[in-house]
Design an enzyme around this catalytic site. Structure first.
Site, PDB file in Angstrom:
ATOM      1  N   HIS A 128       0.788  -1.251   0.000  1.00 47.98           N
ATOM      2  CA  HIS A 128       0.000   0.000   0.000  1.00 47.98           C
ATOM      3  C   HIS A 128       0.814   1.291   0.000  1.00 47.98           C
ATOM      4  CE1 HIS A 128       0.846  -0.523   4.258  1.00 47.98           C
ATOM      5  NE2 HIS A 128      -0.002  -1.532   4.350  1.00 47.98           N
ATOM      6  N   ASP A 200      -6.049  -4.216   0.632  1.00 50.53           N
ATOM      7  CA  ASP A 200      -5.724  -4.009   2.044  1.00 50.53           C
ATOM      8  C   ASP A 200      -7.002  -4.058   2.875  1.00 50.53           C
ATOM      9  OD1 ASP A 200      -3.926  -3.661   4.161  1.00 50.53           O
ATOM     10  OD2 ASP A 200      -4.212  -1.502   4.190  1.00 50.53           O
TER      11      ASP A 200
END
Length: 314
Positions: A128, A200
């Site tokens: 991320h 995520d």
């Protein structure tokens, strides 16, 4: 081992676990896990939402993971630089009277990791990415190191500080950052610096996310919204092609983790998703199968509704 057995007996979709890189001892020291044995069960190694802070320990981990031909997957965050921050820009921190989570905590830790990955030749994957500095570093190190990759989330690609409300459904770690950072991430998927889009996915209860921004847990859910959002905002806007989106969400993750690639052909086991590219619908949490609804995209009009998912022929 028990987790793998549970997955084998219970999971409705293909589920491949990471193993931890380190563990805490009884006297709270941090040591490496049994990487050699865990490599027989895990697809990769990660401490999930915690970075490996000790430089020498990280180097040892990379050497061990390299020895086992696995991938080290890292949440890059130097906790000594976060200042308990919760929001992604100084302007937002001032606007909502919150603490800024400095992006230095991401890109400085990433630079440490990239130097070690270049040295050890460990297969390294950064989770991320959220800021321009991180993408610039990845691009720089990839020139001489094919073992380095990274991913970005749908919410970091599609949101910037102008979208963030004082609503904990926007609270995620790393946080949503500036338009400059968002543009750098989009450029990263266009020029192949970023090879994977991953959600995520971080589910929380309604009660947890009802807390004020400062105290609510970090995290956004993404599994049930990611494809339609990205199809609408990136493919239909001609920023990337549908082929590129499929590579980012499906093909490239399989390649990165040395997993069997799916083929659509007569006689092969079906692993396919069928979607409607033309009908617009509104994202409604009432339609979610997940118990968790914590996403800032509720009410967004999108195309690309998932009509059917077939996994392992079911």
């Amino acid at each position: 081992k028990k987790l793998v057995q549970l997955i084998d007996s219970n999971a409705q979709i293909t589920t491949l676990p990471y193993a931890c890189i380190t563990q805490k001892t009884s006297n709270k020291n941090e040591i490496l896990t049994d990487i050699d044995n865990l490599s027989k069960l895990a697809v990769a190694f990660s401490n999930d939402g915690t970075s490996v802070m000790n430089d020498n320990l990280m180097k040892e981990a990379m050497i061990a993971i390299k020895r086992n031909n696995k991938v080290l997957v890292e949440h890059v965050e130097d906790k000594t630089l976060t200042n308990n921050g919760v929001i992604g820009t100084n302007d937002l921190a001032k606007k909502y009277n919150l603490i800024y989570l400095d992006k230095k905590s991401e890109y400085l830790q990433l630079e440490r990791d990239l130097k070690l990955a270049a040295l050890t030749k460990c297969e390294y994957h950064a989770c991320h990415m959220s800021c321009k500095e991180s993408i610039d570093l990845i691009r720089k190190y990839q020139k001489d190191n094919s073992n380095i990759t990274c991913e970005v989330t749908p919410h970091h690609l599609l949101l910037n500080e102008s979208d963030v409300l004082n609503d904990s459904n926007y609270k995620t770690n790393p946080p949503i950052r500036s338009k400059i950072d968002q543009d750098a991430l989009i450029q990263g998927i266009i020029d192949n610096t970023i090879s994977i889009i991953a959600t995520d996915h971080a589910p929380h209860s309604f009660q947890e996310k009802q807390q004020p921004f400062a105290t609510a847990p970090f995290g956004i859910v993404g599994i049930e919204t990611s494809f339609s959002l990205l199809y609408t905002k990136l493919v239909k806007q001609k920023i990337i092609t549908l082929k590129r989106l499929i590579e980012l969400m499906s093909v490239n993750p399989l390649k990165r983790f040395n997993l069997p690639e799916f083929e659509i052909k007569i006689g092969s086991t079906a692993n396919v998703m069928i979607f409607d590219p033309n009908t617009m619908y509104k994202i409604d949490s009432k339609d979610f199968l997940s118990k968790s609804k914590n996403t800032p995209f509720i009410g967004t009009n999108v195309f690309g509704r998932i009509e059917l998912t077939i996994c392992q022929g079911k």
